[in-house]
Every structure is written in structure tokens, then in C-alpha cells.
Design an enzyme around this catalytic site. Structure first.
Site, PDB file in Angstrom:
ATOM      1  N   ASP A 254       0.852  -1.187   0.000  1.00  7.19           N
ATOM      2  CA  ASP A 254       0.000   0.000   0.000  1.00  7.19           C
ATOM      3  C   ASP A 254       0.891   1.242   0.000  1.00  7.19           C
ATOM      4  OD1 ASP A 254      -1.830  -2.045   0.390  1.00  7.19           O
ATOM      5  OD2 ASP A 254      -2.977  -0.974   1.938  1.00  7.19           O
TER       6      ASP A 254
ATOM      7  N   LYS B 255      -6.922   3.395  -3.169  1.00 10.01           N
ATOM      8  CA  LYS B 255      -7.328   3.358  -1.764  1.00 10.01           C
ATOM      9  C   LYS B 255      -7.479   4.783  -1.274  1.00 10.01           C
ATOM     10  CE  LYS B 255      -5.220   1.888   2.654  1.00 10.01           C
ATOM     11  NZ  LYS B 255      -4.084   1.154   3.266  1.00 10.01           N
TER      12      LYS B 255
ATOM     13  N   LYS C 129     -10.279   0.234  -2.305  1.00  8.35           N
ATOM     14  CA  LYS C 129     -10.159   0.027  -0.859  1.00  8.35           C
ATOM     15  C   LYS C 129     -10.424   1.322  -0.098  1.00  8.35           C
ATOM     16  CE  LYS C 129      -6.923  -1.325   2.815  1.00  8.35           C
ATOM     17  NZ  LYS C 129      -5.565  -1.807   3.132  1.00  8.35           N
TER      18      LYS C 129
END
Lengths: 338, 780
Positions: free
Chosen positions: A175, A238, A274
């Protein structure tokens, strides 16, 4: 973590090949050249998006066994997360045990859903090794936040090296955080180049681009940054690090998933989504799932394309599931902590 | 399905709202209803059935009102009215507040009953209709409270007959009843025969809060009952929401009766998407615009006008979005579209679509219930304005689409309609959006949104979408009138005589004044104007319908006047006053000669003063920003009505003409004035003053001739937007009747006199403007 769950995993309803990684189902998003015309055409009308977001929870309602099934789906999409300065190997092992057995065995048995796990465990680089060890044999991937998380302002070469180190340590998902300054100054080329480099550094690990939407100033910037990151090969986009003052919201989510939809329509590639931070209620999770179903389609209702970045959501879902089975409202202490 | 199976399929399942409470209420009432008259329900008869359109089930049997029953309802309302009015605003506010509270307490019951009776999704009844109903009563409780202080010069009209449609049964009731009651009126309301149940529940609520008997009366039945109300002699005002065809019939039926009238009719509202819009949001907006309430919405954004360059992409996204709409049991909390309100309406929609195969028809594959009045969401692309479905209201979930090239063309296409209710604009460019909004012929404009409503914002149309506003301050005009006793206006006939003697001065030839030019009448006839003694003062042309035609054409080409600045219009009005002053003596003498007596000097002075008054008003009659619950602004903009034809008062030949002309000009209208019939020479003298005062050609046109002969052609002219009459000839009824052709606004004296020494500028300015509500949500 108990031996019992590890043993039941192979004959679970999910089969022996967990569908966590995009590449297990279909080709990864290869990215494309930066298309600035497209990026600059992207618009996001805040009021209209807020209206749609406000309607999402009122247009769809899932009840009874449907609600239970949807909440279980949500569990499989959770990136169970700990990102604290005081994380230790012991704390991470505890979290991993919860990831392997997110709901009490009797509850899963009652629903015939034994073997259910969360989507992943998400930790800092230093916690990858204990997490990988704790999850061995489960198929649950370890995700690591990277690139100078959460601010992303450490030296560029160190950020790239951090990715490489995390991949080497066994993280299957990285991430990354983008440089917000590139968005705020409209330097889309720089954002694209940065994302490209991060993607390359990830190798086979798949990469989630954290936009830190709470710091991008406008939904239009969120839309444009989403497109640029996908063009540069992000597997997931995300919302947040969880450290900004505003994290995942429905309006931001709408903007990002509409960008994903558009990207899919044009390129054929499916990018995952996400939302992270601020989703702590089972009811919120249902709204997110119905939003994904409505705006992106059923294909995205799967952990290979959708994750919740959340730590306390699971606890609320556990209590709702128990309520579904017993008809009585539950208490937190009845469910093992992570 | 097992949890495990659902986990794989991720279906929604069903989430039905229970009808138990609503059904229990019906059972408590015996499943049969009479009317609600004078605070009590009358004995029910089994005249007709109220059915659930989604299932065909009978919900209750209802009573078709007879004339004696309508009489009784009107009598009850009449009897209650003066006491209700005398209760005072604050006293009425308490009752309206109690109604709002009660509607809130029973919100779910009202919502479920509405869904059962009408077929709309429970989500809409629960989240849109009922909250707006509550809001309307709260808002108007406040208006009642403020009336005595804020509207000291106005009073209730009396008894209001209110006829409402089946698409928003309880919401339309609220829109009608709340302002009427707040202003001190009493009402006789007829709900649509398909959907009477929530009105009867409302009656029950009126009883529960102890609303004085006779203040609210509800009679049920079909159009025949509506006709009885419309024709009733003891009703002072008719408020109607429904189809343009019925609205036209009501306009005709009430013509000359002296009843006040407001009409909220059909529409074919444009939904304009520019290429810089947030496309996904604009697609989603259409769900609110045309698929809301199954498209049975008078202001539905039913006509998609889309920039040619993005049309294919937009349609593709729209088709995908339509595929996600869920049709089904209206009580299911997870459906987007319920049933049409009645099998008759379903047939109408089916028939219209079947009869018009033009264009490309698209319906997404969707699970249609096997029975019930369901119609799938439909998109028809590749249409041109000439196609019938681009012009006619469908009143179902059918969207038609055409493309434009430029903003100007978008406006032209948007306005290429007989209707003018609402419009939507999607653009991220504030310059573009705010430029287009005033150019659209519509009473409501939504920027980057659709179907936004609130009690604080005026709602209503222009053109054949009707007239009058509901909601906000503008809506109160429709339920009040100026205080004071009305006196009869004596007919003023031209002086008679043998018409043989004339003065020896050089012959002058007054003409018509059309397009800034002095013009001979098309008829070629003139008429002698005599003084009291029968001496000829001059000859004036006898205008005919062709001169009206020419004058309207001239006015049409002076459209720029409406776009000129208020400051400029003020300057020109002042200049007219200045030039009038220079010829004061001559005009005063002319008045004295024509009218007999010595009032000329005072009338000229008053005329100059009147010009100054409206010059003053030109840049001060301001709109408002309505207090709607939204982050954004809802502007109530005052726009000119357009072209106003006016029959000037006979008895004040100069002051009357100026009192009519000046407010119209000040607000940016163009006028076609028909001069005082007995004393037309003031008007023909006056146009010379206009000639020297920089009035643009065509902004003011002056005709002379018979009011009786010109009334019908003026009122029937389709390119005139409003007709006013202050004539002493009996033409009010004729004007109202003929105005039904295009439902133009009328303002007629019904044979009542007006004191021209008082400006009454509020009445004139209100008549000279349309309130356009522009919703501008904002936020970054």
C-alpha cells in the site's frame, strides 16, 4: 490462532485457492500512457455526489439471511489492520489469529461458512515477518504500507527501496502513498512517473495506491488522481492512510469507483477499490457493498477487487452475525479480540 | 436461499415495509369512506373502489360526491371562513403547527398508506413526499404567524376549491391546504379518484387536532366532482394541479366568474447536459429526474438535450445505469420504481410509445412483476424536435433524447415547447450555467440537480404549464387579495352627438403606434372622437386583429428591452416623465376637453409622478434568496412576463395608460396597449412623447379601437404572454375565455373600479413579473 481453524481451511466453502490477488483471476492492470486529455476532462460535482451518496443507504436494504451473507462477504474483504507505533510481533500475531478466525467457530458453523478469513492483514514493514509467519499456510496475504507512509515525503529512492524490502520480506500487497503535492500542484506527469516507479518496484506483489483523499482539496482532484494512478498501473486505489483528519467517505468512494468504472470501460482492466479509515459499523459496510454492486457491479464484490481498510469493523459485524443467529443482541466481550 | 448461496450470488433479497398499520387504519374506518364535511365524515356509499395499483387489491370503497354534497361542503367552508380569518395569523399558526406535528408523528403511517394507494416506492413516500408535507405545514405555520405584520394590506380570498392529482396525493394536498389555511381561507378539496386515501387520513388528523369544523372539507369522486367545484358560485378561488387539457377546461369554465385561479399543469421539461458536466452525476441526476415516481411528475426532466460530442458516451452510461434500476413491490425498501398509479395511466403510456416508433427505443432487461401497473424505464434516442414524443408529455418513465451543438441551440431547443415548468442544466462552468438559467422558459431551473423542492421555494410554470406559484412568499399571492371593498365600474361610453361640427384648426391625423412608427390601421377605418357637446375633437383609427398581429410582431422584435439593464429602463421612464412635463398644459387641456371638467392638470401631474414611481421601482423590485434546506442558493428571480396586452382604463385616459405601461416597462416587458375607448386622443398624443424619449421601437405599441372587438383576438394571440384589462367594457370573461388558447396570464377587473390616484405598485409589479426559482447547489 488455533490449530482447528488451520485444519478446516482447506475444505472451506472458499476452496483451497483464496481469491485474494487479482492475478489469480485475471490479468493485472497493465496501465497505459498518461492520457492528460482524459484526466483533465474528469469532473466531480460535489453536491450531486453527496446527494447520490446520501441516497445509497436508503435505496437498498438487505435483511435477515441476506444481511448475514453480505456481512460475511464484508469480512472476507477486510484488510485487518494495525498501523501503530507500538506494534509488536506479539500484537501482530494476535491480529493474524483473528484474520484466520474472524468469527467464532460456532457462528460460522451455524451459517455453514467454515473457513472464512479476512482479506489480508495490513502492517508496517517491520511487522511483515511475524505476520507472514503467523499466516503461513492460510493463503491470507500480508499487505505492507510503504513509501514513507503516511506522509510519503521521505527520499524518493528510499521509498522505492522500502517497497523492494517489503516485497523481499514476503508482503504480497504493497500500500503506497502518493505525493499529495503532485496533485495539489497539478503535476500529473510527476504523479504518473512516481506511481509507475512504485508499481515497477512491487514486481509480482500487487500495489494499492493510497490517495490520502482528505488532503487532496477537492473531489475533482480525487477523480483525476485516481485516473492517473490507474494509468500508471495501480492494482487498487485506496482512499486514505487512516491518519488524515478525514478518511473514507461515501462521496469520495463514489468518485473513486466511478473512475474505476470508467477506466474499466476504456481499458478493459479491473482495478480494485479500498476505502480505509472511519468504517466501523456493520451497517456502513452494507452501504459500501451496495454502492459497489450498484456502481461497479457484482464482479467487484470480492476480495480480489474490494477491501475495507478497517480495524474495528469486524467487531461490530461479529455482534450482528450473532444477533442474526440467536435473535438476541450481542455483546462485544462474547467475541474473541484480535 | 441459504446464507452460503447468498454469499455467492450477493443478491438483495426483499426488504418489505409492513403494511399492517395502514391496513389496520383502513379497517378501523370500515374500509369505506364518505366525505369529510363540516368536521365529520358523511355516511359512506359504495360508489367506487380505491385499489392498490401494484396488486390490483381493493383498499377501500369511496363515495362519489353529489351536487348537494358539494354544496354542503362549500356551505360548511363558507360558514367557517370568517371566524377562521378573524382568528388571526397567530391563532391559525397554532393549528398549522399542530397539523405539522401530527403529520410527523404519523409519518410512517401516511407514507405506507400513500405507497399502497399510489404505487410509488416506499422510499420516495418516506424520504421525499412525507418530509416535504411536514415541511410545508411547518413553513406555513410560520407564514400564518407573520401574516398580520408582513402582509397588512392583504386578506384571505374566502373559500378555495382545490383539485389535486394522483401523482403526489398527500404532497399536493399540503401544497394546496397549508398556504390557503395560513392566509385565512377555508377549503373544499377534491383528491384524485385513484388516490383519495391519504387525503381522508389527513381529514382524520384534522379531526384529531380539533381543527375548527368546516375549515377543511374533503369531497371524493372523479372529474364530475371537480366540475361541480369549478362551477360553484360560492367558491372564490380555484387551485388546480393536473393535466394541461383539464386546466384549459377549468380556465374556460371559470372565465368571467370572478374566481381567482391558479393552475399547475403539465410539462416536457428539458434536461440539458453540456460537455463540461460531471457526466456520471448527470446520468445519476436522470434517475431523480425521470425515473422518480415512475416519471409521473409534472416537472420530470423528460427531454434530454445533450451536447452532440458526448451524446454516445452519455447514452451508453445512461443505459448501463438504467440496467441497475429495480422494479417491483412498492413496499420493498430496495426498489427504485414502483407501479404507475392506475391501469388507465399504464394504457396511456403504453399507447403513446406504441404509436410513436420513431427513434431508437431502449429498455434494459429487468425483472418485471407479472401483474400490476408496471412500466419499465425507457430511453428513446435519435429523436428530433419534430418527433411527437419530443413535444408531448408522456407522464411515465420514458426519457426522450436529442442533441445540440451550441449553448444557444440548447436554449432554442429547450424553449421549443408549449410548456414551461422546469428545466435542468448540467455544467461545471458557472458562467455557462448562470447564463443559460435566465434564458429558459421555465418557472423552476435546477443547476446540477433535478426535482428539488421545498416549501420556501416557489414552484410553478409559464406558458401552458400554468400560472401562479406554490411555496415561498410568491405562493401567498395566490391565496390573498388586497384588502378593501370593491366598487362597480360604470361603463364609460364615448360621447355621442351629430359629429358634424369641428374646430377649424389644421387637421391632424392620429394613427396607431406600432414598432416605433405611426401607422394607419389595417382596416382603413377611423372613428370620430367627440367632446361632451358633440363636437369633433379628432378621428382615431379603428384597430382590428391585424393591427394586434402587427403590434405583437413589433413587440416580439423588441425582445432586447427585457435584457436591458434596470438602470437604463429607469432612465427612460424618467425621460418620458420629463418630456410629458414639457407638454403638461397641452395634455391637461386635452383631458379637460375629452372628459369635461377640470381634472386635466391633476391627471397629468399624477401621470408624471407615476412614471417616477416606476422609474424608481425599476431597479428595486428585487428577488429573494429562499431559505431552503440545502447548501446552496435558491434564487427567486423576477423576470419579465414577456409581451403584455393591456386594455387601458376608459376613465383616466392618460394616468390609466401610464399606470399600466410604466410598471410593465420597468420590469422589462413589451406592451401592446389599447387606449381608453372614449378618450383615445390622449394616447395618440402620448406616442409623440414616446418618440422623443428613447423608448426602443416595439417596446410600447398603442392601438385605438373597440375594446369589445379587440378583447378576443388579443387574448387568443398565442405570442402574447399576459393580458390585462381595466376597461369599463364588459370584456373580462371574454379575455379569460380566449386566454385558454395558450393559458396566458390574465389580470382583469371583473367590472370593478380601481382608484387610479393610488399606484398600488405591488399589484402591478407582481403582475408584470414571473418568479423563476433557480436552484444552485454548490460546494467543492
Amino acid at each position: 490462532m488455533t490449530q482447528k481453524t488451520a485444519k478446516t481451511a482447506p475444505d472451506s466453502c472458499l476452496g483451497s485457492t483464496p481469491m485474494h490477488l487479482p492475478q489469480t483471476v485475471e490479468p493485472r492492470n497493465p496501465g497505459m500512457d498518461l492520457d492528460l486529455d482524459w484526466v483533465m476532462r474528469a469532473q466531480a460535482n460535489t453536491s450531486a455526489i453527496e446527494r447520490r451518496a446520501a441516497q445509497l443507504g436508503t435505496r437498498r436494504s438487505v435483511k435477515k439471511e441476506y444481511q448475514a451473507a453480505w456481512l460475511l462477504k464484508a469480512v472476507t474483504c477486510i484488510d485487518l489492520t494495525t498501523l501503530s507505533g507500538d506494534d509488536t510481533a506479539g500484537r501482530v500475531r494476535r491480529l493474524c489469529a483473528k484474520a484466520r478466525q474472524p468469527l467464532r467457530p460456532d457462528l460460522l458453523e451455524a451459517l455453514d461458512m467454515q473457513g472464512l478469513t479476512t482479506g489480508a492483514v495490513c502492517v508496517y514493514h517491520e511487522m511483515i515477518a511475524p505476520a507472514v509467519a503467523a499466516l503461513e499456510g492460510t493463503g491470507i496475504p500480508v499487505a505492507a504500507v510503504s513509501t514513507g507512509f503516511p506522509a510519503g515525503l521521505s527520499p524518493f529512492d528510499l521509498r522505492v527501496k522500502e517497497i523492494e524490502a517489503s516485497v523481499a520480506a514476503g508482503a504480497k500487497e504493497i500500500d503506497i502513498v502518493i505525493s499529495r503535492r503532485h496533485v495539489l500542484t497539478g503535476n500529473w506527469q510527476a504523479l504518473y512517473d512516481e506511481m509507475r516507479a512504485f508499481r515497477a518496484a512491487c514486481g509480482a506483489a500487487h500495489v494499492k495506491a493510497i490517495l490520502a483523499t482528505g488532503e487532496l482539496g477537492s473531489l475533482r482532484n480525487v477523480a483525476r488522481a485516481s485516473l492517473v494512478c490507474m494509468m500508471a498501473g495501480a492494482d487498487f486505489i485506496k482512499t486514505s492512510t487512516g491518519k488524515e483528519s478525514v478518511n473514507a467517505t461515501l462521496p469520495v468512494s463514489l468518485v473513486m469507483i466511478r473512475a474505476i468504472r470508467e477506466y474499466h470501460e476504456r481499458s478493459g482492466a479491473r482495478v480494485g477499490y479500498k476505502p480505509a479509515g472511519g468504517i466501523s459499523k456493520a451497517k456502513d459496510a452494507l452501504v459500501y457493498l451496495s454502492m459497489i454492486k450498484e456502481e461497479l457491479g457484482d464482479r467487484w464484490l470480492s476480495p480480489d477487487l474490494f477491501r475495507f481498510g478497517a480495524s474495528s469493523l469486524l467487531g461490530d459485524i461479529e455482534r450482528q452475525i450473532e444477533h442474526h443467529i440467536t435473535g438476541a443482541y450481542s455483546a462485544a466481550y462474547r467475541h474473541p479480540m484480535g | 436461499m441459504t446464507v452460503k448461496e447468498i454469499f455467492e450470488s450477493m443478491d438483495y433479497g426483499t426488504a418489505p415495509e409492513s403494511p399492517a398499520e395502514a391496513l389496520a387504519w383502513l379497517v378501523d374506518q370500515g374500509d369505506r369512506f364518505g366525505h369529510f364535511i363540516d368536521g365529520a365524515f358523511t355516511d359512506p356509499r359504495n360508489d367506487f373502489e380505491s385499489r392498490n395499483p401494484a396488486t390490483g387489491e381493493i383498499l377501500a370503497t369511496l363515495t362519489q360526491a353529489t351536487l348537494p354534497e358539494v354544496d354542503a361542503a362549500v356551505a360548511a367552508a363558507r360558514k367557517a371562513q370568517s371566524k377562521w380569518q378573524k382568528l388571526g395569523g397567530a391563532g391559525r399558526a397554532r393549528y398549522l403547527y399542530a397539523l405539522a406535528r401530527q403529520l410527523q408523528k404519523h409519518g410512517r403511517l401516511v407514507a405506507v398508506l400513500e405507497t399502497l394507494d399510489n404505487g410509488k416506492p416506499i422510499r420516495e413516500a418516506r424520504d421525499v413526499d412525507i418530509p416535504l408535507v411536514q415541511r410545508h405545514f411547518y413553513y406555513h405555520a410560520g407564514m400564518a404567524q407573520l401574516m398580520d405584520d408582513e402582509m397588512p394590506d392583504r386578506e384571505a380570498l374566502g373559500v378555495c376549491g382545490q383539485i389535486i392529482p394522483w401523482n403526489f396525493p398527500i404532497l399536493m394536498l399540503a401544497w394546496k391546504v397549508a398556504p390557503a389555511l395560513a392566509m385565512g381561507n377555508t377549503v373544499v378539496l377534491k383528491p384524485a379518484e385513484y388516490t383519495s386515501l391519504t387525503a381522508l387520513l389527513f381529514a382524520d388528523i384534522c379531526r384529531q387536532i380539533g381543527l375548527p369544523k368546516g375549515v377543511v372539507n374533503i369531497v371524493t369522486g372523479d372529474g364530475a366532482v371537480g366540475e361541480m367545484i369549478t362551477a360553484h358560485e360560492r367558491i372564490d378561488k380555484i387551485a388546480f394541479t393536473g393535466s394541461t387539457a383539464v386546466g384549459r377546461a377549468i380556465r374556460t369554465a371559470t372565465a368571467g366568474s370572478g374566481k381567482a385561479l391558479t393552475l399547475e399543469l403539465g410539462g416536457k421539461s428539458p434536461y440539458i447536459v453540456f460537455d463540461d458536466a460531471d457526466i456520471d452525476s448527470a446520468v445519476e441526476g436522470l434517475v431523480d429526474a425521470i425515473f422518480f415516481n415512475q416519471g409521473q411528475v409534472c416537472c420530470a426532466g423528460s427531454r434530454l438535450l445533450i451536447h452532440e460530442g458526448i451524446a454516445d458516451r452519455f447514452h451508453e452510461k445512461l443505459r448501463a445505469r438504467m440496467g441497475k434500476l429495480r422494479l417491483g413491490n412498492p413496499l420493498d425498501k430496495s426498489i427504485d420504481m414502483g407501479a404507475l398509479a392506475d391501469p388507465v395511466q399504464l394504457k396511456t403510456v403504453q399507447g403513446m410509445i406504441a404509436d410513436n416508433p420513431a427513434g431508437t427505443h431502449f429498455t434494459p432487461p429487468c425483472d418485471m412483476p407479472a401483474t400490476g401497473c408496471f412500466y419499465p424505464p425507457t430511453l428513446i434516442t435519435d429523436l428530433a424536435p419534430a418527433d411527437r414524443l419530443m413535444q408531448e408529455e408522456i407522464f411515465g418513465p420514458v426519457l426522450v433524447s436529442a442533441t445540440f451543438r451550441t449553448p444557444a441551440e440548447a436554449v432554442e431547443m429547450a424553449n421549443n415547447t408549449r410548456y414551461g415548468l422546469a428545466a435542468t442544466i448540467w455544467s461545471e462552468n458557472i458562467n455557462l450555467a448562470l447564463d443559460i438559467a435566465p434564458k429558459l422558459a421555465a418557472g423552476v431551473v435546477w443547476i446540477n440537480g433535478s426535482n428539488m423542492f421545498d416549501a420556501a421555494a416557489g414552484f410553478g410554470g409559464v406558458r401552458e404549464s400554468g400560472f401562479g406559484r406554490e411555496g415561498g412568499w410568491a405562493g401567498l399571492t395566490a391565496y390573498t387579495r388586497p384588502k378593501g371593498r370593491r366598487k362597480a365600474l360604470k361603463p364609460q361610453r364615448p360621447h355621442g352627438g351629430d359629429a358634424t361640427t369641428g374646430d377649424a384648426a389644421l387637421d391632424r391625423t392620429p394613427k396607431l403606434y406600432i414598432g416605433g412608427k405611426q401607422t394607419r390601421p389595417d382596416s382603413g377605418y377611423s372613428r370620430a372622437v367627440l367632446d361632451k357637446s358633440g363636437a369633433i375633437l379628432g378621428h382615431v383609427p379603428v384597430a382590428s386583429r391585424k393591427d394586434i398581429r402587427n403590434a405583437v410582431e413589433a413587440a416580439q422584435s423588441a425582445a432586447g428591452w427585457g435584457e436591458s439593464s434596470a438602470h437604463l429602463r429607469a432612465q427612460i421612464l424618467y425621460y418620458i416623465g420629463e418630456n410629458l412635463s414639457a407638454r403638461a398644459d397641452e395634455l391637461a387641456a386635452r383631458i379637460d376637453a375629452l372628459m369635461g371638467g377640470k381634472s386635466g392638470k391633476a391627471e397629468v401631474e399624477a401621470s408624471i409622478d407615476r412614471l417616477f414611481t416606476y422609474a424608481a421601482w425599476a431597479d428595486k423590485y428585487e428577488g429573494r434568496i429562499n431559505g431552503v434546506p440545502m447548501r446552496g442558493a435558491a434564487l427567486a428571480m423576477h423576470e419579465p412576463v414577456g409581451i403584455i396586452g393591456a386594455f387601458c382604463p376608459d376613465e383616466a385616459p392618460l394616468l390609466g395608460l401610464i399606470s399600466v405601461m410604466a410598471p410593465a416597462l420597468a420590469m422589462g416587458n413589451r406592451v401592446v396597449l389599447v387606449a381608453s375607448e372614449p378618450a383615445p386622443l390622449l394616447a395618440t398624443d402620448f406616442y409623440q412623447i414616446l418618440d422623443t424619449s428613447d423608448v426602443p421601437a416595439g417596446a410600447v405599441n398603442i392601438l385605438t379601437g373597440s375594446h369589445l372587438d379587440l378583447a378576443a383576438p388579443m387574448a387568443a394571440h398565442m405570442n402574447i404572454d399576459a393580458v390585462w384589462s381595466f376597461s369599463s367594457s364588459d370584456i373580462s370573461g371574454e379575455i379569460e375565455r380566449a386566454s385558454a388558447s395558450n393559458l396566458k396570464r390574465t389580470w382583469v377587473n371583473n367590472g370593478h373600479a380601481r382608484d387610479w390616484t393610488h399606484a398600488d405598485s405591488n399589484s402591478f409589479l407582481a403582475a408584470a413579473t414571473e418568479v423563476k426559482t433557480v436552484w444552485i447547489p454548490y460546494g467543492e
